[in-house]
Design a protein around this motif. Structure first.
Motif, PDB file in Angstrom:
ATOM      1  N   ASP A 307       0.839  -1.205   0.000  1.00  0.00           N
ATOM      2  CA  ASP A 307       0.000   0.000   0.000  1.00  0.00           C
ATOM      3  C   ASP A 307       0.873   1.254   0.000  1.00  0.00           C
ATOM      4  OD1 ASP A 307      -2.426  -1.263  -0.118  1.00  0.00           O
ATOM      5  OD2 ASP A 307      -2.846  -1.143   2.030  1.00  0.00           O
ATOM      6  N   LYS A 312      -0.476   4.866  -1.425  1.00  0.00           N
ATOM      7  CA  LYS A 312      -1.594   5.023  -0.501  1.00  0.00           C
ATOM      8  C   LYS A 312      -1.072   5.518   0.846  1.00  0.00           C
ATOM      9  CE  LYS A 312      -4.267   1.289  -2.665  1.00  0.00           C
ATOM     10  NZ  LYS A 312      -4.979   0.003  -2.444  1.00  0.00           N
ATOM     11  N   PRO A 314      -1.766   4.189   4.196  1.00  0.00           N
ATOM     12  CA  PRO A 314      -2.402   3.228   5.102  1.00  0.00           C
ATOM     13  C   PRO A 314      -2.139   3.550   6.561  1.00  0.00           C
ATOM     14  CG  PRO A 314      -0.384   2.310   4.237  1.00  0.00           C
ATOM     15  CD  PRO A 314      -0.581   3.630   3.539  1.00  0.00           C
TER      16      PRO A 314
END
Length: 334
Positions: A307, A312, A314
């Motif tokens: 991720d 991203k 996370p």
């Protein structure tokens, strides 16, 4: 030389489909029949992927570094680390990644081996998973400098971490003994695991036990250190009815020392460990311990790291520990 196009032609699929299947891509779902045709075609044609070319095209090497300081240093080569590494390796194998294990040396002046720094900065790695249970500040600094995506295992200030709630685990192990009726409890601690220590302390004080009056010894993760620490504790404090050890290996060493000194566990003294290593269930007696889901750490760390690699943001993962009651603990005899 056989190419991916040759494999695709033999399997009657597109080159991109053949490439994804052979790299274990999880983004696309293919039928088992299609996968079997591609794999069989690659075997029949003797296809070997060119990882260097693939990296040039995609900008990704699909190589993940598992950075575990002191993993080869005997007292620290705990089965806990091996369980985590096994989980990372299994995830990589199933998803087309490759794991590289690195155990960099950190000098007293916090200097890193230049070859390790070159590894981080050379473009070989897509990311790193770092064991944060030791002094990793120089490693984190080096990783941050080259902007390598990473996840840290353990209690650390880094943005992306995966850890067990050591404070809650410490409370669980101490509260279990207190609930059984123990008050005279010895502690075999590991200085690097502060939160576990604080959990034990908070549980004692919440039950009216003066923590500063409890005897403790220091271990270094190894079974031998637990054996030495337990012998020291019981010889100086023969009235102890229980011992808390901060990992399973030290707890096993403690039981061995107590047995050698003529004590029966748990009839005369109880012992609780931490980690729930596979061996703990078969130990004599089977060890009461704290399970902090070590078997799942590798998989969860890889998911978290991917991720991060994909851009991203996370959230860090905190795993809830669980008390596993076995035959090494019981009510005090007096």
């Amino acid at each position: 030389m056989t190419t991916i196009r040759d494999v695709a032609k033999r399997a009657k699929v597109s080159a991109s489909t053949a490439s994804r299947i052979l790299s274990n891509s999880t983004k696309e779902k293919y039928s088992e029949a299609t996968r079997s045709r591609v794999i069989q075609a690659s075997i029949e044609l003797g296809y070997r992927p060119n990882f260097a070319a693939r990296a040039l095209v995609s900008g990704k090497t699909r190589i993940i570094a598992a950075i575990f300081p002191r993993v080869y240093d005997t007292p620290f080569t705990a089965l806990a680390s091996l369980q985590i590494l096994s989980g990372i390796e299994a995830y990589c194998s199933d998803n087309g990644y490759h794991m590289l294990i690195s155990s960099p040396k950190v000098t007293a002046d916090s200097e890193l081996d230049p070859t390790f720094v070159n590894l981080l900065s050379g473009g070989y790695l897509d990311g790193a998973i770092i064991d944060g249970h030791f002094n990793i500040t120089p490693i984190i600094d080096a990783v941050t400098q080259v902007k390598l995506p990473c996840v840290v295992l353990g209690h650390h200030a880094h943005t992306h971490t995966l850890r067990s709630d050591n404070h809650a685990g410490g409370q669980l192990m101490m509260q279990h003994l207190i609930d059984l009726g123990h008050r005279r409890i010895g502690i075999i601690a590991i200085p690097d695991i502060e939160q576990r220590f604080l959990g034990v302390k908070d549980a004692a004080e919440a039950n009216g036990i003066a923590f500063e009056d409890l005897p403790f010894a220091v271990g270094n993760f190894s079974e031998e250190s637990g054996e030495k620490a337990a012998a020291e504790l019981i010889q100086k404090h023969p009235d102890l009815t229980a011992i808390v050890a901060f990992n399973d290996r030290m707890a096993m060493g403690a039981i061995k020392a107590l047995s050698n000194l003529g004590y029966q566990v748990p009839d005369q003294i109880s012992v609780v460990g931490y980690d729930n290593l596979p061996r703990s269930a078969d130990f004599n007696p089977p060890l009461t311990t704290i399970d902090h889901q070590l078997a799942s750490w590798g998989n969860q760390a890889m998911n978290l790291l991917l991720d991060v690699i994909r851009g991203k943001k996370p959230k860090s993962i905190v795993l809830t520990p669980q008390l596993i009651v076995r035959a090494s603990t019981g009510k005090p005899s007096t």
